[in-house]
Design a protein around this motif. Structure first.
Motif, PDB file in Angstrom:
ATOM      1  N   TYR A  17      -8.686 -19.562 -15.632  1.00 55.33           N
ATOM      2  CA  TYR A  17      -9.690 -19.786 -16.679  1.00 55.33           C
ATOM      3  C   TYR A  17      -9.663 -21.227 -17.165  1.00 55.33           C
ATOM      4  CZ  TYR A  17     -11.922 -19.566 -21.265  1.00 55.33           C
ATOM      5  OH  TYR A  17     -12.713 -19.812 -22.342  1.00 55.33           O
ATOM      6  N   LEU A  18      -8.443 -21.771 -17.374  1.00 52.52           N
ATOM      7  CA  LEU A  18      -8.319 -23.144 -17.859  1.00 52.52           C
ATOM      8  C   LEU A  18      -8.823 -24.159 -16.847  1.00 52.52           C
ATOM      9  CD1 LEU A  18      -4.783 -22.931 -19.521  1.00 52.52           C
ATOM     10  CD2 LEU A  18      -6.991 -22.964 -20.671  1.00 52.52           C
ATOM     11  N   GLN A  19      -8.730 -23.838 -15.569  1.00 49.91           N
ATOM     12  CA  GLN A  19      -9.173 -24.773 -14.532  1.00 49.91           C
ATOM     13  C   GLN A  19     -10.676 -24.682 -14.275  1.00 49.91           C
ATOM     14  OE1 GLN A  19      -6.753 -23.663 -11.225  1.00 49.91           O
ATOM     15  NE2 GLN A  19      -4.992 -24.916 -11.854  1.00 49.91           N
ATOM     16  N   ALA A  20     -11.280 -23.521 -14.487  1.00 50.76           N
ATOM     17  CA  ALA A  20     -12.673 -23.328 -14.097  1.00 50.76           C
ATOM     18  C   ALA A  20     -13.658 -23.439 -15.251  1.00 50.76           C
ATOM     19  CB  ALA A  20     -12.839 -21.956 -13.412  1.00 50.76           C
ATOM     20  N   ASP A  21     -13.249 -23.115 -16.472  1.00 47.89           N
ATOM     21  CA  ASP A  21     -14.190 -23.070 -17.593  1.00 47.89           C
ATOM     22  C   ASP A  21     -14.416 -24.462 -18.173  1.00 47.89           C
ATOM     23  OD1 ASP A  21     -15.603 -21.079 -19.527  1.00 47.89           O
ATOM     24  OD2 ASP A  21     -14.575 -22.518 -20.836  1.00 47.89           O
ATOM     25  N   GLU A  22     -15.713 -24.830 -18.403  1.00 47.04           N
ATOM     26  CA  GLU A  22     -16.049 -26.147 -18.929  1.00 47.04           C
ATOM     27  C   GLU A  22     -15.561 -26.323 -20.366  1.00 47.04           C
ATOM     28  OE1 GLU A  22     -17.453 -28.662 -17.464  1.00 47.04           O
ATOM     29  OE2 GLU A  22     -17.850 -27.745 -15.519  1.00 47.04           O
ATOM     30  N   GLU A  23     -15.752 -25.304 -21.195  1.00 46.18           N
ATOM     31  CA  GLU A  23     -15.336 -25.416 -22.593  1.00 46.18           C
ATOM     32  C   GLU A  23     -13.821 -25.520 -22.718  1.00 46.18           C
ATOM     33  OE1 GLU A  23     -16.987 -22.202 -24.750  1.00 46.18           O
ATOM     34  OE2 GLU A  23     -19.076 -22.853 -24.491  1.00 46.18           O
ATOM     35  N   PRO A  34      -9.289 -30.461 -10.923  1.00 47.03           N
ATOM     36  CA  PRO A  34      -9.052 -30.203  -9.490  1.00 47.03           C
ATOM     37  C   PRO A  34     -10.365 -30.127  -8.725  1.00 47.03           C
ATOM     38  CG  PRO A  34      -8.676 -28.231 -10.805  1.00 47.03           C
ATOM     39  CD  PRO A  34      -8.831 -29.361 -11.764  1.00 47.03           C
ATOM     40  N   VAL A  35     -10.343 -30.687  -7.514  1.00 43.35           N
ATOM     41  CA  VAL A  35     -11.538 -30.716  -6.674  1.00 43.35           C
ATOM     42  C   VAL A  35     -11.568 -29.454  -5.817  1.00 43.35           C
ATOM     43  CG1 VAL A  35     -12.809 -31.999  -4.909  1.00 43.35           C
ATOM     44  CG2 VAL A  35     -11.489 -33.225  -6.651  1.00 43.35           C
ATOM     45  N   ALA A  36     -12.691 -28.799  -5.832  1.00 41.67           N
ATOM     46  CA  ALA A  36     -12.827 -27.565  -5.048  1.00 41.67           C
ATOM     47  C   ALA A  36     -12.967 -27.885  -3.568  1.00 41.67           C
ATOM     48  CB  ALA A  36     -14.051 -26.788  -5.531  1.00 41.67           C
ATOM     49  N   GLU A  37     -12.631 -26.905  -2.750  1.00 37.66           N
ATOM     50  CA  GLU A  37     -12.755 -27.077  -1.302  1.00 37.66           C
ATOM     51  C   GLU A  37     -14.218 -27.106  -0.896  1.00 37.66           C
ATOM     52  OE1 GLU A  37     -10.615 -23.943   0.513  1.00 37.66           O
ATOM     53  OE2 GLU A  37      -8.656 -24.581  -0.246  1.00 37.66           O
ATOM     54  N   LYS A  38     -14.459 -27.601   0.301  1.00 38.57           N
ATOM     55  CA  LYS A  38     -15.823 -27.684   0.819  1.00 38.57           C
ATOM     56  C   LYS A  38     -16.406 -26.286   1.008  1.00 38.57           C
ATOM     57  CE  LYS A  38     -18.508 -29.540   4.652  1.00 38.57           C
ATOM     58  NZ  LYS A  38     -18.459 -30.263   5.954  1.00 38.57           N
ATOM     59  N   ILE A  39     -17.651 -26.118   0.555  1.00 38.35           N
ATOM     60  CA  ILE A  39     -18.316 -24.818   0.664  1.00 38.35           C
ATOM     61  C   ILE A  39     -18.678 -24.557   2.120  1.00 38.35           C
ATOM     62  CG2 ILE A  39     -20.328 -23.474  -0.051  1.00 38.35           C
ATOM     63  CD1 ILE A  39     -20.410 -25.103  -2.601  1.00 38.35           C
TER      64      ILE A  39
END
Length: 398
Positions: free
Chosen positions: A282-288, A309-314
């Motif tokens: 949650y802490l890594q993905a949520d903008e707020e 963190p940078v997400a992997e290539k889709i």
């Protein structure tokens, strides 16, 4: 009584005394405006005030002044600050449309026919705007009544009166929709041009907005009336308890001791807070959550450079376009077929050839939907039959 001779004289007078009229308009809800206050705003020239009084812009009552009702209504209407709900004006415009449609059919001269058509267009434009404004005023009056009226009986009476006006507006909206869809269908086919078509579409959109707002207003009125009833009951109980206490018979005439002993509520203690540990995902993905972490880091000044963190290539598989087709049932088409038939509605739907496989339960649902949407054009009888343990009314086209 003098009147303004032309628009230029009227506009010039209003512009010259705009300071005085602005202040008087702001204080229209309070007591009448003092004459000496007005003199300060016209440079102590009483002739300027008398000029407005002679032309019925202002009214003088002893040492006080008021804006005349006609000009006050004009200012409130233009500035959208009126609180009066004028339902009769909607009805007058409906009658005006019907009258001009009759004139249109009975007039052989093309130029005069066009004048009647133009009047119909202008009246339909006003009809939608007036109806929408009345709905907005109705909602504003309901909010003001519930929040500002101190007397419970008067508050309830005002809300009931406003609910009557809501019902009247709903009836007028129904008449307006009927006017442009059924009653005068010959006229709208005969005289239809691009401008009239746009006016009708805009009117339907405005009436639709009004209908949805009136549904919400009805729910709000019911909620307010329930709150008033609850508060009134609480006050009556408190008055009764106070009376019994003043008579020193509260403990003997009631079971208040037993009730208080059984009630262990701690009213004045703050609600307990139970902190929750947030997950790393949650802490890594949520903008707020990320914005909150940045604020905390600046406050703590830990010197740690936080990077998202940078997400992997889709995967390209997720970017492929996929089309899913679904066959929808057109209730309007089913209704048209039923109106042209001689069957009762239930048997018609049971035997109707849909574009996809439809179960018995879904056909019963379609039967109910058609009655709900088109009850005005159906003849719903008092006869009932049963089929597969489903009891249904015999419905025929009118």
């Amino acid at each position: 009584m003098n009147t303004f001779s032309n628009i230029k004289e009227l506009v010039s007078a209003l512009n010259r005394e705009h300071k005085l009229l602005t202040e008087m308009f702001k204080m229209r809800k309070s007591a009448s405006y003092k004459y000496e206050y007005a003199l300060d705003l016209v440079e102590n020239d009483g002739n300027r005030i008398q000029y407005l009084i002679n032309r019925s812009v202002l009214r003088q009552n002893g040492s006080t002044l008021e804006i005349d009702d006609e000009f006050l209504q004009f200012f409130e209407l233009v500035l959208d600050a009126n609180e009066e709900i004028n339902i009769s004006y909607i009805n007058e415009n409906l009658e005006k449309v019907k009258q001009n449609i009759d004139y249109y059919f009975n007039e052989p001269n093309e130029q005069r026919k066009y004048d009647y058509l133009r009047t119909v267009k202008n009246t339909l434009r006003k009809l939608g705007a007036i109806t929408l404004r009345n709905v907005v005023d109705l909602k504003r009056n309901i909010d003001n009544t519930f929040k500002n009226e101190p007397n419970y009986k008067i508050k309830r009476a005002k809300l009931l009166n406003l609910d009557k006006k809501r019902k009247d507006i709903t009836k007028l909206i129904t008449q307006s929709e009927k006017l442009i869809s059924i009653d005068e269908v010959t006229f709208f086919y005969t005289a239809l041009d691009e401008e009239l078509k746009r006016v009708i579409v805009q009117l339907k959109i405005q009436l639709g907005k009004c209908t949805h707002n009136l549904i919400e207003i009805e729910r709000q009125i019911i909620d307010f009336l329930n709150q008033i009833q609850f508060q009134s009951n609480v006050i009556e109980k408190l008055r009764l308890i106070k009376y019994l206490k003043d008579q020193f018979i509260l403990e003997t005439a009631t079971d208040i001791k037993a009730i208080l002993a059984a009630n262990d509520s701690v009213i004045f203690e703050p609600n307990p807070a139970y902190p929750l540990k947030l997950s790393l995902e949650y802490l890594q993905a949520d903008e707020e959550a990320f914005a909150s972490i940045i604020k905390i880091a600046k406050r703590v000044k830990a010197g740690i450079n936080l990077k998202r963190p940078v997400a992997e290539k889709i995967s390209s598989e997720y970017l492929e376009t996929q089309i899913e087709e679904e066959i929808q049932i057109n209730l309007e088409e089913v209704k048209n077929g039923f109106v042209a038939s001689s069957y009762n509605l239930f048997d018609f739907i049971m035997n109707y050839n849909f574009a996809k496989e439809v179960s018995f339960e879904d056909r019963v649902t379609i039967y109910c939907q058609l009655i709900s949407q088109y009850e005005n054009i159906f003849n719903i009888t008092d006869k009932f039959e049963v089929k597969k343990e489903i009891e249904f009314a015999m419905v025929y086209p009118k």
